[in-house]
Design a protein around this motif. Structure first.
Motif, PDB file in Angstrom:
ATOM      1  N   THR A 110       0.868  -1.172   0.000  1.00  0.00           N
ATOM      2  CA  THR A 110       0.000   0.000   0.000  1.00  0.00           C
ATOM      3  C   THR A 110       0.908   1.226   0.000  1.00  0.00           C
ATOM      4  OG1 THR A 110      -0.086   0.177   2.423  1.00  0.00           O
ATOM      5  CG2 THR A 110      -1.720  -1.263   1.375  1.00  0.00           C
ATOM      6  N   ASP A 111       0.303   2.401   0.021  1.00  0.00           N
ATOM      7  CA  ASP A 111       1.112   3.620   0.104  1.00  0.00           C
ATOM      8  C   ASP A 111       1.881   3.681   1.417  1.00  0.00           C
ATOM      9  OD1 ASP A 111       0.189   4.445  -2.350  1.00  0.00           O
ATOM     10  OD2 ASP A 111      -1.406   5.713  -1.529  1.00  0.00           O
ATOM     11  N   GLU A 112       1.346   3.020   2.446  1.00  0.00           N
ATOM     12  CA  GLU A 112       1.939   3.084   3.783  1.00  0.00           C
ATOM     13  C   GLU A 112       3.037   2.056   4.005  1.00  0.00           C
ATOM     14  OE1 GLU A 112       0.486   2.733   8.459  1.00  0.00           O
ATOM     15  OE2 GLU A 112      -0.632   1.710   6.875  1.00  0.00           O
ATOM     16  N   ALA A 113       2.840   0.839   3.483  1.00  0.00           N
ATOM     17  CA  ALA A 113       3.736  -0.252   3.872  1.00  0.00           C
ATOM     18  C   ALA A 113       3.758  -1.366   2.839  1.00  0.00           C
ATOM     19  CB  ALA A 113       3.299  -0.820   5.223  1.00  0.00           C
ATOM     20  N   ASN A 114       4.784  -2.221   2.964  1.00  0.00           N
ATOM     21  CA  ASN A 114       4.859  -3.489   2.242  1.00  0.00           C
ATOM     22  C   ASN A 114       4.446  -4.597   3.211  1.00  0.00           C
ATOM     23  OD1 ASN A 114       6.106  -2.311  -0.159  1.00  0.00           O
ATOM     24  ND2 ASN A 114       7.935  -2.088   1.106  1.00  0.00           N
ATOM     25  N   PHE A 115       3.681  -5.560   2.715  1.00  0.00           N
ATOM     26  CA  PHE A 115       3.160  -6.630   3.564  1.00  0.00           C
ATOM     27  C   PHE A 115       3.606  -7.981   3.031  1.00  0.00           C
ATOM     28  CE2 PHE A 115       0.264  -3.118   4.114  1.00  0.00           C
ATOM     29  CZ  PHE A 115      -0.136  -3.168   5.441  1.00  0.00           C
ATOM     30  N   VAL A 116       3.943  -8.880   3.958  1.00  0.00           N
ATOM     31  CA  VAL A 116       4.148 -10.277   3.614  1.00  0.00           C
ATOM     32  C   VAL A 116       3.244 -11.105   4.520  1.00  0.00           C
ATOM     33  CG1 VAL A 116       5.748 -12.211   3.492  1.00  0.00           C
ATOM     34  CG2 VAL A 116       6.514  -9.912   2.844  1.00  0.00           C
ATOM     35  N   THR A 117       2.317 -11.812   3.907  1.00  0.00           N
ATOM     36  CA  THR A 117       1.385 -12.665   4.637  1.00  0.00           C
ATOM     37  C   THR A 117       1.800 -14.115   4.442  1.00  0.00           C
ATOM     38  OG1 THR A 117      -0.396 -11.066   4.218  1.00  0.00           O
ATOM     39  CG2 THR A 117      -1.046 -13.268   4.956  1.00  0.00           C
ATOM     40  N   VAL A 118       2.006 -14.825   5.538  1.00  0.00           N
ATOM     41  CA  VAL A 118       2.457 -16.217   5.484  1.00  0.00           C
ATOM     42  C   VAL A 118       1.239 -17.119   5.702  1.00  0.00           C
ATOM     43  CG1 VAL A 118       4.032 -17.943   6.418  1.00  0.00           C
ATOM     44  CG2 VAL A 118       4.697 -15.518   6.403  1.00  0.00           C
ATOM     45  N   LYS A 119       0.943 -17.965   4.691  1.00  0.00           N
ATOM     46  CA  LYS A 119      -0.222 -18.838   4.761  1.00  0.00           C
ATOM     47  C   LYS A 119       0.200 -20.300   4.668  1.00  0.00           C
ATOM     48  CE  LYS A 119      -3.526 -15.642   2.599  1.00  0.00           C
ATOM     49  NZ  LYS A 119      -4.578 -15.531   1.565  1.00  0.00           N
ATOM     50  N   ASP A 120      -0.622 -21.187   5.238  1.00  0.00           N
ATOM     51  CA  ASP A 120      -0.361 -22.610   5.125  1.00  0.00           C
ATOM     52  C   ASP A 120      -1.123 -23.200   3.947  1.00  0.00           C
ATOM     53  OD1 ASP A 120      -3.012 -22.930   5.983  1.00  0.00           O
ATOM     54  OD2 ASP A 120      -2.437 -23.312   8.060  1.00  0.00           O
ATOM     55  N   ASP A 121      -1.067 -24.527   3.785  1.00  0.00           N
ATOM     56  CA  ASP A 121      -1.700 -25.192   2.650  1.00  0.00           C
ATOM     57  C   ASP A 121      -3.216 -25.023   2.635  1.00  0.00           C
ATOM     58  OD1 ASP A 121       0.708 -26.061   1.683  1.00  0.00           O
ATOM     59  OD2 ASP A 121       0.611 -28.030   2.652  1.00  0.00           O
ATOM     60  N   ASN A 122      -3.793 -24.763   3.808  1.00  0.00           N
ATOM     61  CA  ASN A 122      -5.245 -24.585   3.891  1.00  0.00           C
ATOM     62  C   ASN A 122      -5.668 -23.135   3.658  1.00  0.00           C
ATOM     63  OD1 ASN A 122      -5.699 -27.338   4.593  1.00  0.00           O
ATOM     64  ND2 ASN A 122      -5.118 -26.873   6.717  1.00  0.00           N
ATOM     65  N   GLY A 123      -4.681 -22.253   3.456  1.00  0.00           N
ATOM     66  CA  GLY A 123      -5.002 -20.848   3.260  1.00  0.00           C
ATOM     67  C   GLY A 123      -5.127 -20.067   4.551  1.00  0.00           C
ATOM     68  N   ASP A 124      -4.881 -20.728   5.692  1.00  0.00           N
ATOM     69  CA  ASP A 124      -4.942 -20.035   6.982  1.00  0.00           C
ATOM     70  C   ASP A 124      -3.697 -19.183   7.172  1.00  0.00           C
ATOM     71  OD1 ASP A 124      -7.374 -21.253   7.634  1.00  0.00           O
ATOM     72  OD2 ASP A 124      -6.358 -22.987   8.525  1.00  0.00           O
ATOM     73  N   ILE A 125      -3.875 -18.004   7.749  1.00  0.00           N
ATOM     74  CA  ILE A 125      -2.753 -17.088   7.958  1.00  0.00           C
ATOM     75  C   ILE A 125      -1.982 -17.508   9.200  1.00  0.00           C
ATOM     76  CG2 ILE A 125      -2.108 -14.700   8.493  1.00  0.00           C
ATOM     77  CD1 ILE A 125      -4.525 -13.790   6.858  1.00  0.00           C
ATOM     78  N   ARG A 126      -0.679 -17.701   9.048  1.00  0.00           N
ATOM     79  CA  ARG A 126       0.166 -18.073  10.168  1.00  0.00           C
ATOM     80  C   ARG A 126       0.905 -16.866  10.734  1.00  0.00           C
ATOM     81  NH1 ARG A 126       0.504 -23.713   9.303  1.00  0.00           N
ATOM     82  NH2 ARG A 126       1.484 -23.938  11.341  1.00  0.00           N
ATOM     83  N   ALA A 127       1.167 -15.872   9.884  1.00  0.00           N
ATOM     84  CA  ALA A 127       1.839 -14.652  10.343  1.00  0.00           C
ATOM     85  C   ALA A 127       1.663 -13.556   9.299  1.00  0.00           C
ATOM     86  CB  ALA A 127       3.329 -14.908  10.567  1.00  0.00           C
TER      87      ALA A 127
END
Length: 242
Positions: free
Chosen positions: A215-232
């Protein structure tokens, strides 16, 4: 109670700009927090109590450089049931505050594998200092998960990422984020403000998907598992006015 350790910034602690890396900061914080825990009677060698990170918010005001001698400080700001807020500082030899950080933790028992509340005696041993603070609120807000991603990369967790608690150590999440950053973002100096939200531990052998967005504010890294659940979720602010 404020715990302070003197640390020398060596070659293994720096980034390509020869300044203290964000990952090394987290290693220093982790070690100093363990010292405080031992002093409070909850040494990882002798006690079943484990404190697991749930969130970090770090601000770099002036990045220490190689061969600097710094002071890493930590203290318990607040403890509530099985939750705790801890602050950190990194200061120069002359006392200038270079880095401030806020962290949230959950208290568990390694034998029972359950959350365990701290009794009044345990709370007293940590000597919380409610008025000693660099952040307005003790508890870090959840990061809103991005809905769209620019790029993705799979990563299988190897043995060297696993710690004594049998999950990927908290300091390696920044390394994970770097794997998916675009070259033009990675080439820039490290973010001077970032947040990490740890939602669920990642185990040895798991394959996770690192999803990048911005976004204009920040860079994001979303860590997901095989089920699509967010781990971090890692939020790397683009600018920070110290």
């Amino acid at each position: 109670m404020v715990v302070e350790e003197k640390v020398y910034v060596g070659y293994s602690d720096i980034n390509k700009e020869m300044a203290l890396s964000n990952t090394s900061m987290l290693k220093f914080f982790e070690n100093t927090a363990c010292i405080h825990g031992a002093l409070a009677g909850e040494s990882i060698k002798t006690s079943p109590i484990r404190w697991f990170l749930t969130a970090y918010h770090v601000r770099v005001h002036k990045r220490p450089e190689i061969e600097d001698r710094i002071r890493v400080r930590t203290w318990s700001r607040e403890m509530r049931g099985a939750s705790a807020c801890r602050e950190f500082e990194i200061c120069s030899e002359q006392g200038e505050v270079c880095v401030t950080a806020l962290s949230n933790w959950a208290r568990t028992n390694a034998l029972t594998k359950h959350i365990e509340r701290a009794d009044p005696e345990a709370v007293a041993r940590y000597g919380s200092e409610r008025e000693h603070r660099n952040f307005e609120k003790p508890w870090i807000s959840k990061i809103a998960a991005p809905q769209e991603y620019i790029r993705e990369k799979d990563f299988t967790v190897e043995r060297n990422f696993i710690d004594v608690n049998d999950h990927m150590n908290n300091v390696f999440y920044l390394d994970l984020a770097e794997l998916v950053l675009p070259d033009e973002v990675y080439a820039k100096d490290e973010s001077c403000e970032f947040e990490i939200e740890y939602r669920q531990a990642i185990k040895y052998g798991e394959t996770v998907k690192c999803c990048y967005s911005e976004t204009d504010e920040a860079n994001f890294v979303t860590v997901k598992d095989d089920n699509g659940d967010i781990r971090a979720i890692i939020k790397l602010y683009k600018t920070y006015d110290a």
